[in-house]
Write an enzyme that holds these catalytic residues in place. Structure first.
Site, PDB file in Angstrom:
ATOM      1  N   GLY A   1      38.599 -37.298  16.036  1.00  0.00           N
ATOM      2  CA  GLY A   1      37.557 -37.801  16.858  1.00  0.00           C
ATOM      3  C   GLY A   1      36.416 -36.834  17.346  1.00  0.00           C
ATOM      4  O   GLY A   1      36.031 -36.842  18.296  1.00  0.00           O
TER       5      GLY A   1
ATOM      6  N   ASN B   1      33.565 -35.884  16.265  1.00  0.00           N
ATOM      7  CA  ASN B   1      32.404 -36.710  16.211  1.00  0.00           C
ATOM      8  C   ASN B   1      32.068 -37.560  17.425  1.00  0.00           C
ATOM      9  O   ASN B   1      31.089 -37.681  18.244  1.00  0.00           O
ATOM     10  CB  ASN B   1      31.907 -37.410  15.124  1.00  0.00           C
ATOM     11  CG  ASN B   1      31.246 -36.402  14.108  1.00  0.00           C
ATOM     12  OD1 ASN B   1      30.226 -35.835  14.146  1.00  0.00           O
ATOM     13  ND2 ASN B   1      32.130 -36.112  13.010  1.00  0.00           N
TER      14      ASN B   1
ATOM     15  N   ASN C   1      26.765 -44.669  10.123  1.00  0.00           N
ATOM     16  CA  ASN C   1      28.164 -43.855   9.678  1.00  0.00           C
ATOM     17  C   ASN C   1      27.521 -42.366   9.558  1.00  0.00           C
ATOM     18  O   ASN C   1      26.320 -42.034   9.138  1.00  0.00           O
ATOM     19  CB  ASN C   1      28.549 -44.326   8.501  1.00  0.00           C
ATOM     20  CG  ASN C   1      29.764 -43.506   7.926  1.00  0.00           C
ATOM     21  OD1 ASN C   1      30.584 -43.286   8.618  1.00  0.00           O
ATOM     22  ND2 ASN C   1      29.861 -43.060   6.620  1.00  0.00           N
TER      23      ASN C   1
ATOM     24  N   HIS D   1      28.390 -39.051   7.317  1.00  0.00           N
ATOM     25  CA  HIS D   1      29.183 -38.507   6.036  1.00  0.00           C
ATOM     26  C   HIS D   1      28.864 -37.219   6.007  1.00  0.00           C
ATOM     27  O   HIS D   1      27.808 -36.667   5.887  1.00  0.00           O
ATOM     28  CB  HIS D   1      28.432 -39.712   5.004  1.00  0.00           C
ATOM     29  CG  HIS D   1      29.135 -39.064   3.669  1.00  0.00           C
ATOM     30  ND1 HIS D   1      30.514 -39.629   3.530  1.00  0.00           N
ATOM     31  CD2 HIS D   1      28.997 -38.386   2.718  1.00  0.00           C
ATOM     32  CE1 HIS D   1      30.936 -39.158   2.312  1.00  0.00           C
ATOM     33  NE2 HIS D   1      29.958 -38.570   1.786  1.00  0.00           N
TER      34      HIS D   1
END
Ligand code: GAR
Length: 193
Positions: A17, A19, A112, A114
């Site tokens: 977690g 981010n 998202n 990535h």
């Protein structure tokens, strides 16, 4: 004076977690145009859930094995997102592939992060694959999520050099620093719209 209406974020995680925490840190600034309204994990042990709870944020976990199939698991998550009133849904290390039912429901509101310069290195083990491929540059991407894995429209990227003595771990650490900054910045820009 016009009221400061902050966009609401649902953040989906599966583990550490970091981010999510970076987003949370950004939201502590008064002028940041978004706030986290719910953190959701498919893993009850996710460290990020504790971080959210300590900050007084609603944190929910939905273990896949507690549901009969993928559709009912996703349905439960969607109900929690909808009940939270989230404007933007941010995947932050959420390690499940979402069905097109899910991605279509939140089309244009689901993003998202990535750890590669997409369209290069979709999927897992991106750092080792970049090193093995002899890439001189690597990085991270924030993109809209559609039904193609890591295939939605790219919003923004950050680049780091690949150094000669890099291991997957050293490269991952360099990329992660950029991930945190990039996700904060992209959410800021989207929330301002
Ligand atoms: C991050 O590096 C993120 O980019 C990656 O997982 C890590 C999660 O770290 N996501 C993916 O690989 C998604 N395909 P975090 O839990 O500390 O944010």
């Amino acid at each position: 004076m016009v009221a400061n209406i902050r966009k609401k974020l649902a953040v989906l995680i599966s583990g550490r977690g970091s981010n999510m925490e970076a987003i949370l840190n950004a939201t502590r600034f008064k002028d940041y145009p978004a706030k986290i309204c719910i953190v959701i994990s498919d893993n009850p042990e996710a460290k990020g859930l504790e971080t959210a709870i300590k900050s007084g944020i609603e944190a929910r976990s939905f273990k896949r094995n507690d549901y009969q199939d993928k559709a009912s698991h996703e349905q439960a998550i969607m109900e929690a997102i909808n009940a939270s009133g989230a404007d933007l849904i941010c995947l932050a290390g959420y390690m499940r592939i979402l069905s097109s039912d899910f991605t279509d429901t939140y089309d244009g509101r689901l993003i998202n992060i990535h750890p590669s310069l997409l369209p290069k290195f979709k999927g897992l083990n991106t750092h080792q694959r970049a090193i093995t491929a002899g890439e001189k540059e690597h990085g991270c991407t924030v993109h809209y999520v559609n039904s193609q894995m890591d295939g939605g429209k790219i919003i923004s990227q950050a680049v780091v050099p690949v150094l000669e003595d890099d291991t997957a771990d050293t490269l991952a650490s360099r990329v992660l620093i950029e991930e945190h900054k990039l996700y904060q910045e992209v959410i800021r820009n989207l929330a301002k719209q």
